[in-house]
Design a protein around this motif. Structure first.
Motif, PDB file in Angstrom:
ATOM      1  N   HIS A 143     -14.489  11.316   3.704  1.00 35.57           N
ATOM      2  CA  HIS A 143     -12.825  10.923   3.012  1.00 35.57           C
ATOM      3  C   HIS A 143     -12.473   9.447   3.035  1.00 35.57           C
ATOM      4  CE1 HIS A 143     -14.772  15.618   4.505  1.00 35.57           C
ATOM      5  NE2 HIS A 143     -13.164  15.995   4.306  1.00 35.57           N
ATOM      6  N   ALA A 144     -12.073   9.689   1.938  1.00 34.95           N
ATOM      7  CA  ALA A 144     -10.996   7.995   1.792  1.00 34.95           C
ATOM      8  C   ALA A 144      -9.756   8.549   1.536  1.00 34.95           C
ATOM      9  CB  ALA A 144     -12.012   7.697   0.647  1.00 34.95           C
ATOM     10  N   TYR A 145      -8.748   7.791   2.436  1.00 33.80           N
ATOM     11  CA  TYR A 145      -7.456   7.913   2.310  1.00 33.80           C
ATOM     12  C   TYR A 145      -6.217   7.367   1.738  1.00 33.80           C
ATOM     13  CZ  TYR A 145      -9.283  11.195   5.623  1.00 33.80           C
ATOM     14  OH  TYR A 145      -9.396  12.402   6.003  1.00 33.80           O
ATOM     15  N   PHE A 146      -5.401   7.961   0.720  1.00 33.12           N
ATOM     16  CA  PHE A 146      -4.939   6.881   0.125  1.00 33.12           C
ATOM     17  C   PHE A 146      -3.487   7.055   0.000  1.00 33.12           C
ATOM     18  CE2 PHE A 146      -9.144   6.670  -1.652  1.00 33.12           C
ATOM     19  CZ  PHE A 146      -9.344   5.111  -1.985  1.00 33.12           C
ATOM     20  N   GLY A 147      -2.493   6.521  -0.024  1.00 32.21           N
ATOM     21  CA  GLY A 147      -1.341   6.765   0.330  1.00 32.21           C
ATOM     22  C   GLY A 147      -0.859   7.404  -1.102  1.00 32.21           C
ATOM     23  N   GLU A 148       0.465   8.158  -1.456  1.00 32.53           N
ATOM     24  CA  GLU A 148       1.195   8.117  -2.180  1.00 32.53           C
ATOM     25  C   GLU A 148       1.647   7.297  -3.279  1.00 32.53           C
ATOM     26  OE1 GLU A 148       3.061  12.496  -2.122  1.00 32.53           O
ATOM     27  OE2 GLU A 148       0.685  12.913  -1.887  1.00 32.53           O
ATOM     28  N   LYS A 149       1.912   6.246  -2.306  1.00 28.70           N
ATOM     29  CA  LYS A 149       3.240   5.089  -3.305  1.00 28.70           C
ATOM     30  C   LYS A 149       2.571   4.818  -4.136  1.00 28.70           C
ATOM     31  CE  LYS A 149       3.354   1.235  -1.807  1.00 28.70           C
ATOM     32  NZ  LYS A 149       2.780  -0.065  -2.521  1.00 28.70           N
ATOM     33  N   ASP A 150       1.693   4.446  -4.629  1.00 28.61           N
ATOM     34  CA  ASP A 150       0.168   4.440  -5.668  1.00 28.61           C
ATOM     35  C   ASP A 150       0.379   5.175  -6.146  1.00 28.61           C
ATOM     36  OD1 ASP A 150       1.052   1.073  -4.491  1.00 28.61           O
ATOM     37  OD2 ASP A 150      -0.197   1.368  -3.382  1.00 28.61           O
ATOM     38  N   TYR A 151       1.082   6.434  -6.769  1.00 29.21           N
ATOM     39  CA  TYR A 151       1.158   7.054  -6.914  1.00 29.21           C
ATOM     40  C   TYR A 151      -0.429   7.912  -8.412  1.00 29.21           C
ATOM     41  CZ  TYR A 151       0.683  12.653  -8.289  1.00 29.21           C
ATOM     42  OH  TYR A 151      -0.076  13.461  -9.088  1.00 29.21           O
ATOM     43  N   GLN A 152      -0.131   6.254  -8.968  1.00 27.45           N
ATOM     44  CA  GLN A 152      -1.236   6.542 -10.125  1.00 27.45           C
ATOM     45  C   GLN A 152      -2.721   5.421  -9.954  1.00 27.45           C
ATOM     46  OE1 GLN A 152      -0.106   3.569 -13.122  1.00 27.45           O
ATOM     47  NE2 GLN A 152      -0.850   3.960 -15.067  1.00 27.45           N
ATOM     48  N   VAL A 156      -6.161   7.790 -10.328  1.00 33.06           N
ATOM     49  CA  VAL A 156      -6.981   7.048 -11.378  1.00 33.06           C
ATOM     50  C   VAL A 156      -8.293   7.138  -9.921  1.00 33.06           C
ATOM     51  CG1 VAL A 156      -8.148   4.935 -11.663  1.00 33.06           C
ATOM     52  CG2 VAL A 156      -5.617   5.424 -12.178  1.00 33.06           C
ATOM     53  N   VAL A 157      -8.075   7.201  -9.011  1.00 34.06           N
ATOM     54  CA  VAL A 157      -9.198   7.024  -8.245  1.00 34.06           C
ATOM     55  C   VAL A 157      -9.679   8.218  -8.273  1.00 34.06           C
ATOM     56  CG1 VAL A 157     -10.108   6.402  -5.253  1.00 34.06           C
ATOM     57  CG2 VAL A 157      -8.516   4.885  -6.408  1.00 34.06           C
ATOM     58  N   GLY A 158      -8.893   9.132  -7.941  1.00 35.81           N
ATOM     59  CA  GLY A 158      -9.089  10.585  -7.815  1.00 35.81           C
ATOM     60  C   GLY A 158     -10.226  11.338  -9.167  1.00 35.81           C
ATOM     61  N   ARG A 159      -9.645  10.787 -10.244  1.00 36.45           N
ATOM     62  CA  ARG A 159     -10.230  11.216 -11.593  1.00 36.45           C
ATOM     63  C   ARG A 159     -12.072  10.219 -11.958  1.00 36.45           C
ATOM     64  NH1 ARG A 159      -9.216  13.530 -16.482  1.00 36.45           N
ATOM     65  NH2 ARG A 159     -11.420  13.602 -17.500  1.00 36.45           N
ATOM     66  N   MET A 160     -11.581   9.170 -11.426  1.00 36.53           N
ATOM     67  CA  MET A 160     -13.129   8.098 -11.197  1.00 36.53           C
ATOM     68  C   MET A 160     -13.986   8.831 -10.199  1.00 36.53           C
ATOM     69  SD  MET A 160     -13.744   4.539 -10.000  1.00 36.53           S
ATOM     70  CE  MET A 160     -13.612   4.796  -8.237  1.00 36.53           C
ATOM     71  N   VAL A 161     -13.473   9.019  -9.081  1.00 36.50           N
ATOM     72  CA  VAL A 161     -14.401   9.796  -7.948  1.00 36.50           C
ATOM     73  C   VAL A 161     -15.342  11.582  -8.595  1.00 36.50           C
ATOM     74  CG1 VAL A 161     -14.740  11.399  -5.831  1.00 36.50           C
ATOM     75  CG2 VAL A 161     -13.479   8.943  -6.163  1.00 36.50           C
TER      76      VAL A 161
END
Length: 284
Positions: A143-152, A156-161
């Motif tokens: 599970h990889a955790y990213f903040g919504e502050k950098d929403y774009q 992008v990472v979600g679509r790439m995965v």
């Protein structure tokens, strides 16, 4: 807490973790840790058995005139914060370890990267996607955790995965803010006192846009224009963009459909420091 600096050591350690039946949570960062990063660690700790945090200032995502050399690197403080937060493994590779030779391969996500940050920083997302793909390959299923502050970036990472069938579950986590609403960012340390006070205009503009929608405004361009006007009225702010987009596709929206999930996003520079912010809204 274990410190790991080579790719082989990280890969072998985490393969053994999974062989023992334990789950892995991963928090990729460029260091200069703050409460926003630590909130990601907290989410990973709650969900997973072993938490890995990477600290790597990735040169591929910085343009020629951007702040690679001045990007803060408080290594000892970062390690102390990570250990206190409950991180199990910190991966701190050198640029030579991550990129031992010329880089001929880049990971590019089309469409989602053509606007906003992609327009302002044309090579940025290829650099992000390339290093994140390398890190995902090293960490393995997680599970990889990213903040919504950098929403774009999150989108992008979600679509790439999804497109590449990477064995990673991307988890978006809420923005952590200062009392006046300013989103926490490693770049905030570069703000002068006056700039720091002025930077609160970003969240005020977003709140004003969200309020317009809450009381019945369905013209996305009108909302974006109002946010831009508020930021433009701050003498120390240099507006880059203010926009209203579909939360999933990042397409700019003119008509805001009922029950639509949308995102209001802004970016502006205060002196040489460029800041981002956003809020999510469900159209009533």
């Amino acid at each position: 807490m274990q410190l790991v600096s080579t790719k082989d050591e990280l890969r072998h350690h985490l393969d053994a973790v999974r062989m023992a039946g334990r789950s892995v949570g991963f928090v990729p960062t460029m260091g200069a840790l703050h409460e926003g990063h630590l909130s990601l660690v907290g989410a990973a700790t709650a969900d997973c058995d072993v938490v890995v945090l990477s600290i790597f200032v990735n040169p591929l995502q910085f343009g020629a005139d951007e702040d690679l050399e001045s990007y803060p690197r408080p290594r000892q403080r970062d390690l102390e914060l990570a250990e206190t937060a409950g991180v199990d493994v910190v991966f701190t590779p050198s640029p030579q370890e991550m990129y031992p030779g010329s880089v001929f391969t880049a990971v590019h996500v089309a469409a989602l990267t053509s606007t906003m940050e992609g327009a302002a920083r044309p090579t940025h997302f290829d650099g992000v996607c390339t290093v994140v793909t390398k890190l995902f390959n090293l960490v393995g299923p997680c599970h990889a955790y990213f903040g919504e502050k950098d929403y774009q970036q999150l989108a992008v990472v979600g679509r790439m995965v999804a497109d590449l069938d990477q064995p990673v579950t991307v988890v978006g986590c809420p923005i952590v803010r200062e009392p006046d609403g300013l989103a926490l960012s490693s770049r905030n340390v570069h703000l002068s006192g006056e700039q720091r006070e002025a930077a609160g205009v970003l969240h005020r503009a977003l709140r004003a846009g969200a309020t317009m929608i809450a009381v019945g405004e369905h013209d996305g361009e009108a909302v974006a224009a109002h946010m831009a006007e508020i930021i433009g009225d701050e003498p120390l702010a240099r507006l880059d963009y203010a926009t209203v987009v579909d939360a999933a596709t990042l397409e700019p929206l003119r008509a805001l459909a009922r029950d639509a999930e949308i995102r209001l996003l802004v970016a502006a520079a205060f002196g040489s420091t460029r800041l981002l912010d956003n809020v999510g809204v469900t159209v009533p």
